[in-house]
Design an enzyme around this catalytic site. Structure first.
Site, short mmCIF file in Angstrom:
data_model
loop_
_atom_site.label_atom_id
_atom_site.label_comp_id
_atom_site.label_asym_id
_atom_site.label_seq_id
_atom_site.Cartn_x
_atom_site.Cartn_y
_atom_site.Cartn_z
N LYS A 63 0.86 -1.24 -0.05
CA LYS A 63 0.24 0.17 0.13
C LYS A 63 0.78 0.97 0.08
O LYS A 63 1.35 1.70 0.92
CB LYS A 63 -0.91 0.09 1.32
CG LYS A 63 -2.31 0.62 1.09
CD LYS A 63 -2.37 2.03 0.73
CE LYS A 63 -2.38 2.92 1.95
NZ LYS A 63 -1.97 4.41 1.59
N GLY A 75 1.46 4.11 13.66
CA GLY A 75 2.31 2.64 14.12
C GLY A 75 1.42 2.27 15.29
O GLY A 75 1.40 1.02 15.41
N GLU A 84 8.67 0.85 11.47
CA GLU A 84 9.91 1.97 11.47
C GLU A 84 9.04 3.39 11.54
O GLU A 84 8.61 3.83 10.51
CB GLU A 84 10.62 1.98 10.20
CG GLU A 84 12.12 2.06 10.36
CD GLU A 84 12.35 3.56 9.95
OE1 GLU A 84 11.43 4.42 10.59
OE2 GLU A 84 13.45 3.76 8.90
N GLU A 112 8.22 15.71 16.11
CA GLU A 112 8.83 15.44 14.86
C GLU A 112 8.14 16.60 13.77
O GLU A 112 7.07 16.49 13.72
CB GLU A 112 8.32 14.07 14.28
CG GLU A 112 9.34 13.71 13.02
CD GLU A 112 9.07 12.47 12.49
OE1 GLU A 112 7.87 11.63 12.48
OE2 GLU A 112 10.02 11.74 12.12
N GLY A 171 6.27 4.84 8.83
CA GLY A 171 5.18 6.05 8.80
C GLY A 171 5.37 6.71 10.10
O GLY A 171 6.17 6.59 10.92
N SER A 172 4.26 7.44 10.67
CA SER A 172 4.04 8.16 11.85
C SER A 172 3.80 7.35 12.97
O SER A 172 3.47 6.14 12.79
CB SER A 172 2.94 9.16 11.60
OG SER A 172 1.67 8.46 11.61
N THR A 173 4.46 7.59 14.06
CA THR A 173 4.23 6.76 15.35
C THR A 173 2.62 6.67 15.94
O THR A 173 2.25 5.81 16.12
CB THR A 173 5.12 7.51 16.55
OG1 THR A 173 6.58 7.61 16.17
CG2 THR A 173 4.85 7.02 17.74
N GLU A 174 2.14 7.84 15.39
CA GLU A 174 0.54 7.62 15.75
C GLU A 174 -0.09 6.59 14.86
O GLU A 174 -0.93 5.78 15.49
CB GLU A 174 0.08 9.08 15.26
CG GLU A 174 -1.47 9.12 15.59
CD GLU A 174 -2.03 10.49 14.41
OE1 GLU A 174 -1.18 11.11 14.04
OE2 GLU A 174 -3.46 10.46 14.39
N CYS A 224 13.34 10.41 8.29
CA CYS A 224 13.22 10.17 9.86
C CYS A 224 14.14 10.25 10.67
O CYS A 224 14.32 10.27 11.80
CB CYS A 224 12.43 8.81 10.07
SG CYS A 224 13.05 7.60 8.97
P1 NAI Z 1 0.98 8.38 8.15
O1 NAI Z 1 1.79 7.36 9.22
O2 NAI Z 1 -0.16 8.76 8.37
O3 NAI Z 1 1.19 7.39 6.74
C1 NAI Z 1 1.93 6.44 6.43
C2 NAI Z 1 1.34 5.57 5.63
O4 NAI Z 1 0.34 5.04 6.48
C3 NAI Z 1 0.49 5.91 4.39
O5 NAI Z 1 0.69 4.94 3.29
C4 NAI Z 1 -1.03 6.03 4.96
O6 NAI Z 1 -1.95 5.82 3.72
C5 NAI Z 1 -1.07 4.70 5.79
N1 NAI Z 1 -1.90 5.00 6.94
C6 NAI Z 1 -2.69 5.97 7.31
N2 NAI Z 1 -3.48 5.54 8.41
C7 NAI Z 1 -3.38 4.35 8.52
C8 NAI Z 1 -3.88 3.37 8.97
N3 NAI Z 1 -5.06 3.66 10.22
N4 NAI Z 1 -3.76 2.06 8.93
C9 NAI Z 1 -2.92 1.76 8.11
N5 NAI Z 1 -2.30 2.56 7.33
C10 NAI Z 1 -2.42 3.89 7.36
O7 NAI Z 1 1.91 9.69 7.79
P2 NAI Z 1 1.68 10.90 7.21
O8 NAI Z 1 0.03 11.37 7.67
O9 NAI Z 1 1.77 10.78 5.57
O10 NAI Z 1 2.60 11.95 7.92
C11 NAI Z 1 2.41 12.54 9.31
C12 NAI Z 1 3.71 12.60 10.01
O11 NAI Z 1 4.04 11.43 10.12
C13 NAI Z 1 4.71 13.40 9.26
O12 NAI Z 1 4.50 14.62 9.41
C14 NAI Z 1 5.96 12.91 9.89
O13 NAI Z 1 6.16 13.51 11.11
C15 NAI Z 1 5.61 11.39 10.14
N6 NAI Z 1 6.30 10.45 9.11
C16 NAI Z 1 7.27 9.67 9.29
C17 NAI Z 1 7.73 8.84 8.48
C18 NAI Z 1 9.05 7.89 8.77
O14 NAI Z 1 9.70 7.72 7.87
N7 NAI Z 1 9.30 7.67 10.05
C19 NAI Z 1 7.29 8.87 7.13
C20 NAI Z 1 6.18 9.72 6.68
C21 NAI Z 1 5.58 10.73 7.85
#
Ligand code: NAI
Ligand code: MG
Length: 501
Positions: free
Chosen positions: A198, A255, A272, A404, A250-253, A306
């Site tokens: 995804k 995660g 991660e 972050e 992705g985000s800790t939230e 990150c």
């Molecule tokens: P996100 O964590 O919401 O999105 C990452 C992925 O998870 C996307 O493919 C999204 O569609 C998917 N996703 C969203 N909600 C989900 C759920 N409930 N269940 C399963 N999959 C889900 O990150 P977002 O909203 O794009 O960015 C928000 C913040 O997260 C950023 O400002 C940054 O601080 C952080 N982030 C950290 C990353 C890292 O590499 N550690 C990468 C991207 C964002």
């Protein structure tokens, strides 16, 4: 003030124009299909805010189909299950070469979709190709051990086997779209799993292009499926009982939501997540190298990384010198379209990310912090651009210091003693990366050992290889990716006990 340059799409390849001219579908069971309910969404060029392409929006129904296709591809007797490790290895090497052959096309698509500079996107494509080649070597080296048993009067031969887990859901973010897709796909298929990927809704294009390249290279149908969509598409995958493992970046939230949702069938989870890496410069450092490292560590990938060193700690006697150096470098950046080769920094990925980062900068100003470079002023009337920004006069409790930000923002705080800076550096819920600059070998290694982070850089930043494990302490995640360690998370360990009668 940073200088700016405008859009320049003269180098766009005909193959990229053609790809963008067609609506993009889901890859399920080796076929390209529309979403079951026919829904699509737009993907946007963050430099121009114009629509790049229409992409199928997968629902729970599509997720169900993709999981079924991945299960069929995994099952005993399938073409994939009958492939020998050597055949898998050769196939993966071919995929790596095919990615290299399409490097310019993939880099252009990545730059348009994400905003990053084409030259940076080329670096990402190179990593993606190298991931396939590095792991191709491991496909034939998934070894077990034989283990002695001590049962009086009886003979046994006991050994372990590494076996695939089954169907892996890879859910990835937008900051390194192609590379992150490969971080999940490559170790999963090395070990013989099948995948439903995804991609992030902001940047679906290179994962879709990769899907076709995988088919072209001869990967059997259903081994890798790509279902584009939003968070609810990801959530449907995480909740699906046909999925055996979720690998998320992705985000800790999110995660935390994934860890909770995975409990339904106790699927394996690797995470991660976010970071807020401390970058510590001691007075005995090579100051020019440390300044260059702080700039790279803070502004790499438009700050959307990150492991970026977003919290700078500088020993007091060299604080002014370092701040002057980082501010001068920040002001020397040329901000502009990632497609213009004169740009040093492209736009952020989305309106949402742009607004979030500017909100933090304005919040810091409101809290009484000082802007030493950059700031909240928009360099252009269009596009999600943010100037590389350096902020001092911050306290440990300000949001800009604790959260972050994921944008080109560095905060800097002076320190006096080693104990004081170690305490401050570790005072975070995150633990992904950290760095130390000192020419005293004892200081560098000792402080490095005291920092609670999965990766520690000494006198360097962002030095990396696909051979090295990475991952987070504390709320930065579960598990490690890449290197030989990264494979363990994609296998089950079976113990076989045979009695020798
Ligand atoms: P996100 O964590 O919401 O999105 C990452 C992925 O998870 C996307 O493919 C999204 O569609 C998917 N996703 C969203 N909600 C989900 C759920 N409930 N269940 C399963 N999959 C889900 O990150 P977002 O909203 O794009 O960015 C928000 C913040 O997260 C950023 O400002 C940054 O601080 C952080 N982030 C950290 C990353 C890292 O590499 N550690 C990468 C991207 C964002
Ligand atoms: Mg989100």
């Amino acid at each position: 003030m940073t200088t700016t340059v405008s859009n320049d799409y003269s180098a766009l390849l005909p193959s990229v124009r053609e790809f963008l001219s067609k609506p993009q579908q889901l890859l399920i069971g080796g076929a390209w299909i529309d979403a079951a309910d026919g829904k699509t969404f737009d993907t946007i060029n963050p430099a121009t805010e114009e629509v790049l392409a229409q992409v199928a929006q997968g629902s729970a129904q599509d997720v169900d189909k993709a999981v079924a296709a991945a299960r069929t591809a995994f099952e005993d007797g399938s073409p994939w299950s009958r492939m020998t490790p050597r055949e898998r290895s050769h196939l993966m090497w071919r995929i790596g070469d095919l990615i290299d052959e399409h490097a310019e096309e993939l880099a252009q698509l990545e730059s348009l979709d994400n905003g990053k500079r084409v030259v940076s996107a080329h670096g990402d494509v190179g990593v993606a190709a190298e991931l396939f080649r590095y792991f191709a070597g491991w496909a034939t080296k998934m070894e077990g051990t034989s283990i002695p048993m001590s049962v009086p009067g009886r003979d046994f031969h006991a050994y372990t086997r590494r076996e695939p887990i089954g169907v892996v859901a890879g859910i990835v973010p937008w900051n390194f779209p192609l590379t992150m897709a490969c971080f999940k796909i490559v170790p999963a298929i090395t070990a013989g799993n099948t995948v439903v990927l995804k991609p992030a809704e902001q940047t679906p294009l290179t994962a879709l292009r990769l899907g076709q390249l995988l088919l072209d290279a001869g990967l059997p149908a259903g081994v890798v499926n790509v279902v584009t969509g939003f968070g609810d598409t990801g959530a449907a995958l995480v909740e699906h009982h046909g999925v055996d493992k979720v690998a998320f970046t992705g985000s800790t939230e999110v995660g935390k939501k994934i860890a909770a949702a995975a409990a339904g069938n106790l699927k394996k989870v690797s995470l991660e997540l976010g970071g807020k890496a401390p970058n510590i410069i001691f007075a005995d450092a090579d100051i020019d190298a440390a300044i260059a490292g702080a700039v790279l560590g803070g502004y790499f990938n438009e700050g959307q990384c990150c492991v970026n060193g977003s919290r700078l700690y500088v020993q007091r006697s060299v604080f002014d010198q370092v701040i002057e150096g980082v501010a001068a470098a920040a002001k020397a950046f040329t901000v502009g379209d990632g497609f213009n080769s004169a740009s040093d920094m492209g736009p952020l990925v989305s309106q949402e990310q742009h607004d979030k980062v500017l909100g933090y900068i304005r919040g810091a100003l409101h809290d009484g912090a000082t802007i030493n470079a950059g700031g909240p002023d928009a360099p252009f009337s269009k596009g999600y651009f943010v100037q590389p920004t350096l902020i001092t006069g911050v306290t440990e409790s300000m949001a800009i210091q604790t959260d972050e930000i994921f944008g080109p923002v560095i905060t800097a705080i002076p320190f006096d003693t080693e104990d004081e800076v170690v305490q401050a550096a570790n005072n975070t819920v995150y633990g992904l990366a950290a760095g130390v600059w000192s020419q005293n070998i004892g200081t560098a290694h000792r402080v490095g050992a005291r920092l609670r982070a999965g990766t520690v850089w000494l006198n360097t930043w962002h030095a990396d290889d696909v051979t090295l494990p990475r991952g987070g302490y504390k709320q930065s995640g579960w598990g490690r990716e890449l290197g030989s360690f990264g494979l363990d998370d994609y296998t089950e360990l079976k113990t076989v006990i045979a009695e020798l009668r």
